[in-house]
Design an enzyme around this catalytic site. Structure first.
Site, PDB file in Angstrom:
ATOM      1  N   ASP A  34      47.507  39.910  32.319  1.00  0.00           N
ATOM      2  CA  ASP A  34      47.357  38.556  31.790  1.00  0.00           C
ATOM      3  C   ASP A  34      46.465  37.764  32.754  1.00  0.00           C
ATOM      4  OD1 ASP A  34      47.592  35.987  30.818  1.00  0.00           O
ATOM      5  OD2 ASP A  34      49.787  35.954  30.810  1.00  0.00           O
TER       6      ASP A  34
ATOM      7  N   ALA B 144      44.348  33.226  36.515  1.00  0.00           N
ATOM      8  CA  ALA B 144      43.493  33.854  37.511  1.00  0.00           C
ATOM      9  C   ALA B 144      42.540  32.854  38.164  1.00  0.00           C
ATOM     10  CB  ALA B 144      42.703  34.999  36.876  1.00  0.00           C
ATOM     11  N   GLY B 145      41.858  32.065  37.342  1.00  0.00           N
ATOM     12  CA  GLY B 145      40.911  31.095  37.874  1.00  0.00           C
ATOM     13  C   GLY B 145      41.597  30.003  38.682  1.00  0.00           C
ATOM     14  N   ASP B 146      42.743  29.524  38.198  1.00  0.00           N
ATOM     15  CA  ASP B 146      43.479  28.478  38.910  1.00  0.00           C
ATOM     16  C   ASP B 146      43.953  28.964  40.272  1.00  0.00           C
ATOM     17  OD1 ASP B 146      43.167  26.798  36.726  1.00  0.00           O
ATOM     18  OD2 ASP B 146      45.088  27.380  35.830  1.00  0.00           O
TER      19      ASP B 146
ATOM     20  N   SER C 258      36.379  40.598  36.369  1.00  0.00           N
ATOM     21  CA  SER C 258      36.460  41.914  37.024  1.00  0.00           C
ATOM     22  C   SER C 258      35.252  42.207  37.908  1.00  0.00           C
ATOM     23  CB  SER C 258      36.605  43.006  35.966  1.00  0.00           C
ATOM     24  OG  SER C 258      35.468  43.023  35.113  1.00  0.00           O
TER      25      SER C 258
ATOM     26  N   THR D  94      33.120  32.443  39.412  1.00  0.00           N
ATOM     27  CA  THR D  94      34.076  33.525  39.217  1.00  0.00           C
ATOM     28  C   THR D  94      33.636  34.375  38.034  1.00  0.00           C
ATOM     29  OG1 THR D  94      35.507  32.069  37.885  1.00  0.00           O
ATOM     30  CG2 THR D  94      35.976  32.239  40.241  1.00  0.00           C
TER      31      THR D  94
ATOM     32  N   SER E   5      53.309  33.983  37.508  1.00  0.00           N
ATOM     33  CA  SER E   5      52.535  35.109  38.049  1.00  0.00           C
ATOM     34  C   SER E   5      52.079  34.888  39.485  1.00  0.00           C
ATOM     35  CB  SER E   5      51.300  35.355  37.165  1.00  0.00           C
ATOM     36  OG  SER E   5      50.364  34.297  37.311  1.00  0.00           O
TER      37      SER E   5
END
Length: 305
Positions: free
Chosen positions: A249, A253-255, A226, A223, A294
């Protein structure tokens, strides 16, 4: 059905999220803007995400006997996660993550393991039957390495698809463990630590990934924030661009990417289509604050362009 069952093994934390104008330097004191307590932990975030996206998910891990434990369990249950095998360690504190998020949405995180440190090899062996029911097993590295490697061994024995998110990254992963992993999913920093090679571009990420493939790893997914992500395997390298969004935030994102990728595979998608689905989910997550707060549900993801 076993093929569709996802088992997530890993950390369960309460996130103490502080909004700051910028990440302070060593010795610097700054004024924060706000603070929130949000259920998190890499393992819990991944289980939560997979369940919200419609998967059949069980979570293995440990919580402490403090005020956070019940709230952490409740959050996962509300998303549809089976929490029946999570152990309560009455004399320990629950895991805690102290997260600073700056105005650009980037973060700095310090994790206190608490009960996660007690998620050991014997606990994993005691739940071998749960792992044996899984079509896909996801682990990260916020619990002891002995538990991670035992989970990988058991998943390999049961022919489950094994996904390792090496976060936080160890100095190395033994070759005999790499050989049992179907998908290793690090970010740039984690890949750099695992290989000792510079990773600052798509090209260097591909080069570093090949060194782990040469040790028996089947597939690497890197990953790149952006810049999207890379799938690297014996067929070559495929780049998946990320959509252009305004990040608020990046905490989960990775999870969310890892979990959504697993959900895609559980639904019979190819790994490429599963990565495209995961990219879509992560792009939504970064536009919102917090970890589990989120995460979108399946209707939101399917409705997104």
């Amino acid at each position: 059905m076993k093929k569709n069952k996802i088992v997530v093994i890993g950390s369960i934390n309460m996130d103490l999220v502080m909004r700051v104008p910028y990440i302070p330097n060593i010795g610097e004191t700054i004024m924060g803007k706000s603070v929130e307590r949000i259920p998190g932990g890499k393992g819990a975030n991944q289980a939560f995400t997979a369940a919200k996206l419609g998967a059949n998910v069980s979570m293995l891990g440990k919580i402490g006997g403090d005020e956070f434990g019940a709230r952490l369990i409740e959050s996962m249950q509300n998303a549809g996660v089976d929490t029946s095998c999570i152990d309560l360690e009455a004399d320990a504190s629950s895991g805690l993550a102290i997260i600073q998020v700056n105005d650009e949405g980037d973060n700095s995180i310090v994790v206190l393991s608490g009960a996660n440190e007690l998620c050991n090899k014997s606990y994993i062996i005691a739940h071998e039957n749960v792992i044996g029911e899984a079509g896909i097993v996801i682990v990260q590295m916020e619990v002891p390495n002995e538990a991670v490697y035992q989970a990988i061994e058991l998943a390999s024995k049961s022919d489950a698809i094994m996904i390792l998110n090496p976060a936080p990254a160890p100095d190395y992963i033994p070759d005999h463990v790499l050989e049992k992993i179907d998908y290793l999913v690090p970010n740039e920093t984690e890949l750099q630590k695992l290989t000792g090679m510079p990773v600052h571009s798509i090209e260097t990420a591909g080069t570093a990934s090949r060194t782990l493939l040469s040790k028996g790893l089947k597939n690497m997914i890197v990953t790149l924030g952006s810049k999207g992500s890379l799938l690297v395997n014996s067929d070559g390298i495929v780049h998946f661009p990320a959509p252009n969004v305004q990040a608020i935030d990046t905490t989960a994102a990775g999870d969310s990417f890892v979990a959504a990728f697993a959900v895609g595979l559980s639904e019979g998608k190819s790994d490429k289509d599963a990565i495209a689905f995961a990219t879509k989910v992560a792009a939504i997550v970064v536009t919102r604050a917090g970890a589990q707060t989120s995460i979108p549900d399946r209707r939101e993801v399917d409705a997104a362009t």
